[in-house]
Design a protein around this motif. Structure first.
Motif, PDB file in Angstrom:
ATOM      1  N   VAL A   1       0.801  -0.992  -0.312  1.00 35.95           N
ATOM      2  CA  VAL A   1      -0.347  -0.161  -0.096  1.00 35.95           C
ATOM      3  C   VAL A   1       0.668   0.856  -0.374  1.00 35.95           C
ATOM      4  CG1 VAL A   1      -1.552   1.633   0.864  1.00 35.95           C
ATOM      5  CG2 VAL A   1      -2.062  -0.749   1.004  1.00 35.95           C
ATOM      6  N   GLN A   2       1.888   0.960   1.285  1.00 30.09           N
ATOM      7  CA  GLN A   2       2.523   2.174   0.398  1.00 30.09           C
ATOM      8  C   GLN A   2       3.620   2.817  -0.668  1.00 30.09           C
ATOM      9  OE1 GLN A   2       2.388   0.397   3.323  1.00 30.09           O
ATOM     10  NE2 GLN A   2       2.055   1.461   4.946  1.00 30.09           N
ATOM     11  N   ALA A   3       4.322   1.442  -0.748  1.00 31.52           N
ATOM     12  CA  ALA A   3       4.424   1.333  -2.794  1.00 31.52           C
ATOM     13  C   ALA A   3       3.825   2.217  -3.273  1.00 31.52           C
ATOM     14  CB  ALA A   3       5.278   0.600  -2.873  1.00 31.52           C
ATOM     15  N   ARG A   4       2.545   2.234  -3.569  1.00 32.05           N
ATOM     16  CA  ARG A   4       1.684   2.158  -4.516  1.00 32.05           C
ATOM     17  C   ARG A   4       1.169   3.601  -4.589  1.00 32.05           C
ATOM     18  NH1 ARG A   4       1.169  -0.583  -9.231  1.00 32.05           N
ATOM     19  NH2 ARG A   4       1.225  -3.091  -8.558  1.00 32.05           N
ATOM     20  N   ALA A   5       1.428   3.987  -2.714  1.00 37.60           N
ATOM     21  CA  ALA A   5       1.150   5.279  -2.497  1.00 37.60           C
ATOM     22  C   ALA A   5       2.078   5.933  -2.938  1.00 37.60           C
ATOM     23  CB  ALA A   5       0.682   5.602  -1.025  1.00 37.60           C
ATOM     24  N   LEU A   6       3.336   6.123  -2.832  1.00 43.12           N
ATOM     25  CA  LEU A   6       4.516   6.487  -3.705  1.00 43.12           C
ATOM     26  C   LEU A   6       4.707   6.874  -5.039  1.00 43.12           C
ATOM     27  CD1 LEU A   6       7.314   7.468  -2.970  1.00 43.12           C
ATOM     28  CD2 LEU A   6       8.140   5.470  -3.022  1.00 43.12           C
ATOM     29  N   MET A   7       3.718   5.692  -5.403  1.00 40.35           N
ATOM     30  CA  MET A   7       3.671   5.307  -6.947  1.00 40.35           C
ATOM     31  C   MET A   7       2.970   6.450  -7.448  1.00 40.35           C
ATOM     32  SD  MET A   7       4.231   2.154  -8.310  1.00 40.35           S
ATOM     33  CE  MET A   7       3.179   2.091  -9.951  1.00 40.35           C
ATOM     34  N   ILE A   8       1.894   6.471  -7.133  1.00 36.58           N
ATOM     35  CA  ILE A   8       0.874   7.650  -7.460  1.00 36.58           C
ATOM     36  C   ILE A   8       1.672   8.895  -7.319  1.00 36.58           C
ATOM     37  CG2 ILE A   8      -1.649   8.853  -6.725  1.00 36.58           C
ATOM     38  CD1 ILE A   8      -2.193   6.080  -5.791  1.00 36.58           C
ATOM     39  N   LEU A   9       1.889   9.016  -5.754  1.00 34.77           N
ATOM     40  CA  LEU A   9       2.295  10.482  -5.613  1.00 34.77           C
ATOM     41  C   LEU A   9       3.825  10.815  -6.506  1.00 34.77           C
ATOM     42  CD1 LEU A   9       2.960  10.894  -1.588  1.00 34.77           C
ATOM     43  CD2 LEU A   9       1.140  11.989  -3.080  1.00 34.77           C
ATOM     44  N   LEU A  10       4.105  10.484  -6.575  1.00 36.98           N
ATOM     45  CA  LEU A  10       5.647  10.592  -7.573  1.00 36.98           C
ATOM     46  C   LEU A  10       5.021  10.959  -9.206  1.00 36.98           C
ATOM     47  CD1 LEU A  10       8.846   7.607  -6.482  1.00 36.98           C
ATOM     48  CD2 LEU A  10       8.074   9.999  -7.039  1.00 36.98           C
ATOM     49  N   SER A  11       3.726   9.984  -9.304  1.00 31.72           N
ATOM     50  CA  SER A  11       2.802  10.085 -11.045  1.00 31.72           C
ATOM     51  C   SER A  11       2.623  11.102 -11.113  1.00 31.72           C
ATOM     52  CB  SER A  11       1.901   9.030 -10.960  1.00 31.72           C
ATOM     53  OG  SER A  11       2.488   7.732 -11.216  1.00 31.72           O
ATOM     54  N   ILE A  12       2.380  11.980  -9.470  1.00 34.68           N
ATOM     55  CA  ILE A  12       1.074  13.630  -9.876  1.00 34.68           C
ATOM     56  C   ILE A  12       2.724  14.529  -9.788  1.00 34.68           C
ATOM     57  CG2 ILE A  12       0.120  15.188  -8.658  1.00 34.68           C
ATOM     58  CD1 ILE A  12      -1.046  12.785  -7.836  1.00 34.68           C
ATOM     59  N   VAL A  13       3.528  13.827  -8.872  1.00 30.52           N
ATOM     60  CA  VAL A  13       4.654  15.150  -8.455  1.00 30.52           C
ATOM     61  C   VAL A  13       5.536  15.252 -10.354  1.00 30.52           C
ATOM     62  CG1 VAL A  13       6.872  15.777  -8.261  1.00 30.52           C
ATOM     63  CG2 VAL A  13       4.575  15.367  -6.319  1.00 30.52           C
ATOM     64  N   LEU A  14       5.917  14.156 -11.007  1.00 30.34           N
ATOM     65  CA  LEU A  14       7.078  14.601 -12.123  1.00 30.34           C
ATOM     66  C   LEU A  14       5.881  14.608 -13.369  1.00 30.34           C
ATOM     67  CD1 LEU A  14       8.504  11.191 -11.348  1.00 30.34           C
ATOM     68  CD2 LEU A  14       9.364  13.438 -11.034  1.00 30.34           C
ATOM     69  N   GLY A  15       4.774  13.861 -13.378  1.00 27.59           N
ATOM     70  CA  GLY A  15       4.056  14.207 -14.089  1.00 27.59           C
ATOM     71  C   GLY A  15       3.705  15.735 -14.290  1.00 27.59           C
ATOM     72  N   HIS A  16       3.143  16.547 -13.871  1.00 25.65           N
ATOM     73  CA  HIS A  16       2.874  18.018 -13.623  1.00 25.65           C
ATOM     74  C   HIS A  16       4.155  18.827 -13.993  1.00 25.65           C
ATOM     75  CE1 HIS A  16       1.845  21.589 -12.262  1.00 25.65           C
ATOM     76  NE2 HIS A  16       2.789  21.427 -11.184  1.00 25.65           N
ATOM     77  N   GLN A  17       5.264  17.736 -13.717  1.00 26.88           N
ATOM     78  CA  GLN A  17       6.743  18.973 -14.216  1.00 26.88           C
ATOM     79  C   GLN A  17       6.510  18.336 -15.703  1.00 26.88           C
ATOM     80  OE1 GLN A  17       8.977  20.502 -13.090  1.00 26.88           O
ATOM     81  NE2 GLN A  17       7.427  21.187 -10.428  1.00 26.88           N
ATOM     82  N   LEU A  18       6.525  17.364 -15.994  1.00 30.06           N
ATOM     83  CA  LEU A  18       6.165  17.184 -17.908  1.00 30.06           C
ATOM     84  C   LEU A  18       5.518  18.237 -18.393  1.00 30.06           C
ATOM     85  CD1 LEU A  18       7.427  14.958 -19.848  1.00 30.06           C
ATOM     86  CD2 LEU A  18       6.062  14.014 -19.412  1.00 30.06           C
ATOM     87  N   ALA A  19       4.190  17.695 -17.760  1.00 28.55           N
ATOM     88  CA  ALA A  19       2.963  18.646 -18.165  1.00 28.55           C
ATOM     89  C   ALA A  19       3.432  20.726 -18.111  1.00 28.55           C
ATOM     90  CB  ALA A  19       1.904  18.525 -16.989  1.00 28.55           C
ATOM     91  N   THR A  20       3.971  20.636 -16.984  1.00 30.87           N
ATOM     92  CA  THR A  20       4.057  22.304 -17.427  1.00 30.87           C
ATOM     93  C   THR A  20       5.545  22.563 -18.534  1.00 30.87           C
ATOM     94  OG1 THR A  20       4.070  22.061 -14.881  1.00 30.87           O
ATOM     95  CG2 THR A  20       5.152  24.056 -15.531  1.00 30.87           C
ATOM     96  N   PHE A  21       6.373  21.630 -18.284  1.00 26.05           N
ATOM     97  CA  PHE A  21       7.108  22.066 -19.593  1.00 26.05           C
ATOM     98  C   PHE A  21       6.572  21.526 -21.060  1.00 26.05           C
ATOM     99  CE2 PHE A  21       9.929  19.961 -23.206  1.00 26.05           C
ATOM    100  CZ  PHE A  21      10.290  20.498 -23.078  1.00 26.05           C
TER     101      PHE A  21
END
Length: 81
Positions: free
Chosen positions: A44-64
């Protein structure tokens, strides 16, 4: 097209780019074995980390991409007159 419609369309495009980038990063992270970084039975913690990383990295990519799109639209004004 009036200013309100243009602003709404820009907002819609930005939202779509952000969602697509988050989904792409999520898909990439699914190929990684992040669970090995955690203690056993902490899926569960690993999946939560994946969700947070997806949001943060996806936001950075989208901002670019959103910035690049805005800059390319500004380039048309450079040669228009």
């Amino acid at each position: 097209m009036n200013g309100t419609t243009q602003l709404a369309l820009t907002g819609l495009v930005n939202i779509l780019i952000s969602i697509v980038c988050i989904v792409i990063v999520w898909w990439i992270l699914l190929g990684m074995r992040i669970e090995f970084l955690f203690k056993s039975n902490r899926v569960v913690q690993a999946r939560a980390l994946m969700i947070l990383l997806s949001i943060v990295l996806g936001h950075q990519l989208a901002t670019f991409f959103i910035d690049y799109l805005g800059w390319s639209q500004l380039m048309t004004q450079l040669f228009s007159g």
